[in-house]
Design a protein around this motif. Structure first.
Motif, PDB file in Angstrom:
ATOM      1  N   ASN A   1     -85.426   2.304   1.816  1.00 50.89           N
ATOM      2  CA  ASN A   1     -86.696   3.062   1.654  1.00 50.89           C
ATOM      3  C   ASN A   1     -86.532   4.378   2.586  1.00 50.89           C
ATOM      4  O   ASN A   1     -87.033   5.503   1.975  1.00 50.89           O
ATOM      5  CB  ASN A   1     -87.806   2.267   2.414  1.00 50.89           C
ATOM      6  N   TYR A   2     -86.070   4.471   3.682  1.00 51.71           N
ATOM      7  CA  TYR A   2     -85.850   5.501   4.362  1.00 51.71           C
ATOM      8  C   TYR A   2     -84.823   6.710   3.903  1.00 51.71           C
ATOM      9  O   TYR A   2     -85.148   7.906   3.516  1.00 51.71           O
ATOM     10  CB  TYR A   2     -85.245   5.343   5.940  1.00 51.71           C
ATOM     11  N   ARG A   3     -83.888   6.090   3.317  1.00 49.81           N
ATOM     12  CA  ARG A   3     -82.848   6.965   2.400  1.00 49.81           C
ATOM     13  C   ARG A   3     -83.489   7.518   1.284  1.00 49.81           C
ATOM     14  O   ARG A   3     -83.165   8.748   1.006  1.00 49.81           O
ATOM     15  CB  ARG A   3     -81.621   6.044   2.092  1.00 49.81           C
ATOM     16  N   VAL A   4     -84.130   6.574   0.497  1.00 52.22           N
ATOM     17  CA  VAL A   4     -84.866   7.351  -0.637  1.00 52.22           C
ATOM     18  C   VAL A   4     -85.694   8.159  -0.293  1.00 52.22           C
ATOM     19  O   VAL A   4     -85.997   9.171  -1.103  1.00 52.22           O
ATOM     20  CB  VAL A   4     -85.482   6.101  -1.469  1.00 52.22           C
ATOM     21  N   ASP A   5     -86.567   8.056   0.766  1.00 48.58           N
ATOM     22  CA  ASP A   5     -87.435   9.003   1.083  1.00 48.58           C
ATOM     23  C   ASP A   5     -86.802  10.588   1.496  1.00 48.58           C
ATOM     24  O   ASP A   5     -87.301  11.591   1.130  1.00 48.58           O
ATOM     25  CB  ASP A   5     -88.142   8.508   2.413  1.00 48.58           C
ATOM     26  N   ARG A   6     -85.731  10.368   2.026  1.00 51.01           N
ATOM     27  CA  ARG A   6     -84.893  11.571   2.347  1.00 51.01           C
ATOM     28  C   ARG A   6     -84.782  12.210   1.074  1.00 51.01           C
ATOM     29  O   ARG A   6     -84.505  13.452   1.043  1.00 51.01           O
ATOM     30  CB  ARG A   6     -83.887  11.401   3.355  1.00 51.01           C
ATOM     31  N   ALA A   7     -83.945  11.180   0.360  1.00 54.22           N
ATOM     32  CA  ALA A   7     -83.329  12.035  -1.059  1.00 54.22           C
ATOM     33  C   ALA A   7     -84.547  12.688  -1.977  1.00 54.22           C
ATOM     34  O   ALA A   7     -84.292  13.617  -2.457  1.00 54.22           O
ATOM     35  CB  ALA A   7     -82.890  10.812  -2.040  1.00 54.22           C
ATOM     36  N   LYS A   8     -85.705  12.012  -1.745  1.00 54.57           N
ATOM     37  CA  LYS A   8     -86.840  12.728  -2.713  1.00 54.57           C
ATOM     38  C   LYS A   8     -87.053  13.982  -1.928  1.00 54.57           C
ATOM     39  O   LYS A   8     -87.390  14.988  -2.612  1.00 54.57           O
ATOM     40  CB  LYS A   8     -88.020  11.701  -2.584  1.00 54.57           C
ATOM     41  N   LYS A   9     -87.083  14.223  -0.626  1.00 56.05           N
ATOM     42  CA  LYS A   9     -87.427  15.495   0.019  1.00 56.05           C
ATOM     43  C   LYS A   9     -86.357  16.462  -0.418  1.00 56.05           C
ATOM     44  O   LYS A   9     -86.563  17.737  -0.616  1.00 56.05           O
ATOM     45  CB  LYS A   9     -87.248  15.224   1.388  1.00 56.05           C
ATOM     46  N   LEU A  10     -84.953  16.056  -0.345  1.00 57.62           N
ATOM     47  CA  LEU A  10     -84.026  17.026  -0.834  1.00 57.62           C
ATOM     48  C   LEU A  10     -84.040  17.347  -2.334  1.00 57.62           C
ATOM     49  O   LEU A  10     -83.789  18.588  -2.794  1.00 57.62           O
ATOM     50  CB  LEU A  10     -82.332  16.199  -0.426  1.00 57.62           C
ATOM     51  N   LEU A  11     -84.523  16.413  -3.190  1.00 53.69           N
ATOM     52  CA  LEU A  11     -84.544  16.777  -4.676  1.00 53.69           C
ATOM     53  C   LEU A  11     -85.443  17.608  -4.779  1.00 53.69           C
ATOM     54  O   LEU A  11     -85.729  18.657  -5.735  1.00 53.69           O
ATOM     55  CB  LEU A  11     -84.823  15.490  -5.258  1.00 53.69           C
ATOM     56  N   ALA A  12     -86.765  17.644  -4.063  1.00 53.17           N
ATOM     57  CA  ALA A  12     -87.930  18.277  -4.205  1.00 53.17           C
ATOM     58  C   ALA A  12     -87.783  19.816  -3.484  1.00 53.17           C
ATOM     59  O   ALA A  12     -88.486  20.809  -4.120  1.00 53.17           O
ATOM     60  CB  ALA A  12     -89.108  17.669  -3.662  1.00 53.17           C
TER      61      ALA A  12
ATOM     62  N   ARG B   1     -76.978  19.526  -5.968  1.00 58.24           N
ATOM     63  CA  ARG B   1     -76.737  18.566  -7.105  1.00 58.24           C
ATOM     64  C   ARG B   1     -76.889  17.005  -6.643  1.00 58.24           C
ATOM     65  O   ARG B   1     -76.972  16.801  -5.454  1.00 58.24           O
ATOM     66  CB  ARG B   1     -75.374  18.698  -7.433  1.00 58.24           C
ATOM     67  N   ILE B   2     -77.170  16.319  -7.534  1.00 59.34           N
ATOM     68  CA  ILE B   2     -77.437  14.904  -7.575  1.00 59.34           C
ATOM     69  C   ILE B   2     -76.291  14.060  -6.529  1.00 59.34           C
ATOM     70  O   ILE B   2     -76.723  13.251  -5.570  1.00 59.34           O
ATOM     71  CB  ILE B   2     -77.726  13.872  -8.736  1.00 59.34           C
ATOM     72  N   TYR B   3     -74.931  14.317  -6.836  1.00 60.07           N
ATOM     73  CA  TYR B   3     -74.058  13.856  -6.054  1.00 60.07           C
ATOM     74  C   TYR B   3     -73.887  14.207  -4.773  1.00 60.07           C
ATOM     75  O   TYR B   3     -73.702  13.547  -3.798  1.00 60.07           O
ATOM     76  CB  TYR B   3     -72.625  13.901  -6.728  1.00 60.07           C
ATOM     77  N   GLU B   4     -74.551  15.474  -4.291  1.00 58.23           N
ATOM     78  CA  GLU B   4     -74.510  16.008  -3.010  1.00 58.23           C
ATOM     79  C   GLU B   4     -75.662  15.346  -2.318  1.00 58.23           C
ATOM     80  O   GLU B   4     -75.523  15.050  -1.144  1.00 58.23           O
ATOM     81  CB  GLU B   4     -74.613  17.385  -3.081  1.00 58.23           C
ATOM     82  N   VAL B   5     -76.895  15.243  -3.051  1.00 59.82           N
ATOM     83  CA  VAL B   5     -78.011  14.533  -2.375  1.00 59.82           C
ATOM     84  C   VAL B   5     -77.458  13.002  -2.153  1.00 59.82           C
ATOM     85  O   VAL B   5     -77.900  12.580  -0.872  1.00 59.82           O
ATOM     86  CB  VAL B   5     -79.102  14.366  -3.168  1.00 59.82           C
ATOM     87  N   CYS B   6     -76.826  12.515  -2.997  1.00 58.25           N
ATOM     88  CA  CYS B   6     -76.464  10.995  -2.745  1.00 58.25           C
ATOM     89  C   CYS B   6     -75.445  10.962  -1.623  1.00 58.25           C
ATOM     90  O   CYS B   6     -75.778  10.130  -0.781  1.00 58.25           O
ATOM     91  CB  CYS B   6     -75.330  10.620  -3.972  1.00 58.25           C
ATOM     92  N   LYS B   7     -74.390  11.773  -1.221  1.00 53.83           N
ATOM     93  CA  LYS B   7     -73.803  11.583  -0.132  1.00 53.83           C
ATOM     94  C   LYS B   7     -74.384  12.115   1.163  1.00 53.83           C
ATOM     95  O   LYS B   7     -74.263  11.327   2.153  1.00 53.83           O
ATOM     96  CB  LYS B   7     -72.569  12.674  -0.140  1.00 53.83           C
ATOM     97  N   LEU B   8     -75.360  12.919   1.140  1.00 50.52           N
ATOM     98  CA  LEU B   8     -76.298  13.513   2.444  1.00 50.52           C
ATOM     99  C   LEU B   8     -77.018  12.293   2.923  1.00 50.52           C
ATOM    100  O   LEU B   8     -77.455  12.157   3.931  1.00 50.52           O
ATOM    101  CB  LEU B   8     -76.949  14.506   2.066  1.00 50.52           C
ATOM    102  N   VAL B   9     -77.368  11.213   1.970  1.00 51.19           N
ATOM    103  CA  VAL B   9     -78.336  10.184   2.377  1.00 51.19           C
ATOM    104  C   VAL B   9     -77.431   8.843   2.586  1.00 51.19           C
ATOM    105  O   VAL B   9     -78.072   7.923   2.843  1.00 51.19           O
ATOM    106  CB  VAL B   9     -79.616   9.984   1.490  1.00 51.19           C
ATOM    107  N   GLY B  10     -76.237   9.034   2.715  1.00 44.92           N
ATOM    108  CA  GLY B  10     -75.467   7.854   3.152  1.00 44.92           C
ATOM    109  C   GLY B  10     -74.713   6.905   2.040  1.00 44.92           C
ATOM    110  O   GLY B  10     -74.296   5.826   2.042  1.00 44.92           O
ATOM    111  N   TYR B  11     -74.748   7.337   0.684  1.00 47.88           N
ATOM    112  CA  TYR B  11     -74.210   6.770  -0.511  1.00 47.88           C
ATOM    113  C   TYR B  11     -73.016   7.567  -0.856  1.00 47.88           C
ATOM    114  O   TYR B  11     -72.987   8.831  -0.834  1.00 47.88           O
ATOM    115  CB  TYR B  11     -75.066   6.542  -1.465  1.00 47.88           C
ATOM    116  N   SER B  12     -71.858   6.750  -1.317  1.00 45.68           N
ATOM    117  CA  SER B  12     -70.695   7.496  -1.701  1.00 45.68           C
ATOM    118  C   SER B  12     -70.414   7.238  -3.273  1.00 45.68           C
ATOM    119  O   SER B  12     -69.780   8.003  -4.048  1.00 45.68           O
ATOM    120  CB  SER B  12     -69.554   6.814  -1.126  1.00 45.68           C
ATOM    121  N   ASP B  13     -71.333   6.127  -4.020  1.00 46.78           N
ATOM    122  CA  ASP B  13     -71.208   6.027  -5.216  1.00 46.78           C
ATOM    123  C   ASP B  13     -72.481   6.396  -6.027  1.00 46.78           C
ATOM    124  O   ASP B  13     -73.500   6.051  -5.732  1.00 46.78           O
ATOM    125  CB  ASP B  13     -71.221   4.393  -5.295  1.00 46.78           C
ATOM    126  N   VAL B  14     -72.533   7.629  -6.685  1.00 44.04           N
ATOM    127  CA  VAL B  14     -73.690   8.065  -7.351  1.00 44.04           C
ATOM    128  C   VAL B  14     -74.298   7.172  -8.435  1.00 44.04           C
ATOM    129  O   VAL B  14     -75.367   7.282  -8.274  1.00 44.04           O
ATOM    130  CB  VAL B  14     -72.978   9.401  -8.158  1.00 44.04           C
TER     131      VAL B  14
END
Length: 516
Positions: A461-472, A477-490
């Protein structure tokens, strides 16, 4: 970057002249190799593996197009440039069909030659960079899937199966296991390499699971206990184990790769016994089972009962169970003192499963009193043995509960703060439990009780919240947001985001932009 060039030209003076121009105007294209007919060119290409081949068309023995066709037939990766006279443009269509990169008219103009080579070299560089990037991305995705699979992520089981199939592992090997290697984190020169190693009829794939820890999936045609010991000897030499203070836990062998998470769990259990053996050793789960059941004095029911009391920190219940075991054992068997001592040690060893090694190492009492039969030879009566067992288990409980019971409200607050500061890293339940010196099982229960959700759910939930903030708020790019919140697989990130928010990251960004 240097590029190896092969010139295939039947007129030797012309060939040397072209080589001179290449070396003069394109010094990065060295060494320049020469061949004087298509057959010689084919042989030299196979041996020297040039990056670029400049070839005439009309040559004796084998012409240029025949040579190109033969090399393409074996998937030769070089770029081809055809040296062509004006009268030979009827061959252009055939050359294009063979994937020829460019044409240079004869007689060769030095400027045209230089520009053509520079352009082809640049394209080779860009292609290799793209291939390296894709290869690195594929490795990252494979390693993430394997980590997730071993630690209980069933969503990754299919991906891991596909990777193993692509590498030919499922066809080649019939037995699988997992070993966990751990070194001293304070050691500055401790390094672990991820990736595939295949040697001596065995398959290894290593993936980091911590700063100084690595899980290694292994495959072989057969894998009994002795063969697993050989597996360790092949993977890392004894001198390195000693020098780097590496310990290895090894799980049981299974015929299906789908059982690898179980082998990983068993390897982690075996690793918990590293203090028994010291540094530079390998500990097999099967041998631990034998050690914990050295005699038939402790029944399976009694073992489970004791483990249950230990897991629930039930000191009084554990004491009653121990007394019951000794009373039964004495009434049913004519026992010697050494046998009673072994039984006592087996009972104490049951308490090890839930204690992080770092806590054991920090407790001087354990270092002096635990893990050897010699440490209990001084006891001569049943009462002394019982008291020793109770003191040891009581000390274990104190270590387990130290700082966590009186401050357990603060522990969860601190754990949440730790997640907020490290959410972009690969932090597992074991990692965060070690951070606060709490048993993983106990920490998981405590976190859910105090937070109303599991640790993994909170982290997601915390990672998704951070991702929402970055997206907004950013144009990342999506893959950059993905890596910044701790995921390596888009793809994995997209699935988690959609499962949590009911829409894909791209849809969320679009919706947010419309609502502004």
């Amino acid at each position: 970057m240097a590029y190896k060039v092969l010139i295939v030209e039947d007129e030797k003076e012309k060939a040397r002249g072209i080589a001179y121009l290449v070396e003069k105007y394109n010094p990065e294209c060295t060494p320049v190799l020469l061949a004087h007919d298509g057959r010689e060119g084919y042989k030299k290409a196979a041996k020297e593996q040039p990056d670029i081949i400049l070839t005439d068309i009309r040559m004796p023995v084998m012409d240029g197009l025949e040579m190109i066709r033969a090399l393409r037939g074996v998937d030769f990766p070089a770029e081809f440039i055809v040296l062509s006279g004006y009268a030979e443009f009827s061959y252009a269509k055939k050359a294009i069909e063979l994937g020829v990169r460019d044409f240079i008219t004869k007689p060769v103009d030095e400027e045209e030659l230089s520009k053509t080579l520079s352009k082809v070299c640049k394209e080779i560089t860009e292609r290799r960079a793209t291939e390296d990037s894709l290869s690195k991305l594929n490795d990252d995705m494979r390693n993430y899937a394997l980590r997730d699979f071993l630690t209980g992520g069933m969503d990754s089981q299919y991906k891991v199966g596909e990777y193993l199939k692509q590498m030919g592992v499922l066809e080649e090997y019939g037995q699988y296991t997992c070993m966990v290697m751990e070194g001293d984190e304070a050691l500055s020169d401790f390094r672990i390499e991820e990736g595939l190693i295949s040697q001596n009829g065995m398959f290894f794939y290593g993936v980091k699971t911590g700063n100084a820890q690595m899980a290694v999936v292994a495959g072989s045609k057969s894998m009994d206990i002795e063969e697993k010991k050989n597996l360790v000897r092949q993977f890392i030499i004894k001198e390195e184990l000693d020098r780097l203070h590496i310990r290895i836990g090894i799980g049981s062998s299974y015929e299906e790769y789908t059982q690898l998470p179980k082998a990983y769990e068993e390897a982690c259990v075996a690793l918990n016994y590293r203090i028994l053996k010291g540094s530079g050793t390998a500990i097999l789960f099967e041998e631990l089972y034998d050690m914990e059941n050295r005699t038939d004095l402790l029944t399976e029911k009694e073992t489970e009962q004791l483990k249950d009391r230990i897991d629930r920190f039930d000191q009084d219940g554990f004491h009653i169970a121990v007394k019951g075991i000794f009373n039964r054992a004495l009434s049913e068997n004519n026992l010697s003192l050494p046998e009673l001592q072994k039984l006592s040690l087996n009972i104490v060893l049951l308490g090890l499963h839930n204690i992080p090694t770092a806590q054991l190492q920090m407790n001087g009492y354990f270092g002096k009193n635990l893990f050897t039969l010699k440490s209990i030879e001084k006891f001569k009566t049943m009462e002394q043995l019982e008291n020793w067992i109770m003191n040891m288990v009581s000390s274990m409980n104190e270590v387990m509960l130290k700082d966590s019971i009186p401050k357990k409200k603060d522990v969860i607050v601190e754990a949440k703060e730790y997640i907020r500061q490290n959410y972009n890293q690969n932090i597992t339940l074991n990692d965060i439990s070690k951070q606060f010196y709490i048993n993983p099982s106990y920490f998981s229960q405590l976190f859910k009780k105090k937070s109303g959700m599991t640790y993994q759910k909170y982290l997601t939930n915390y990672r998704v919240d951070r991702a929402k903030k970055l997206l907004a708020e950013t144009e990342l790019r999506i893959y950059e947001v993905c890596k910044l919140v701790g995921y390596s697989d888009v793809n994995h990130f997209n699935q988690i985001f959609e499962r949590t928010e009911g829409m894909k990251p791209s849809e969320y960004r679009q919706k947010y932009a419309q609502d502004k």
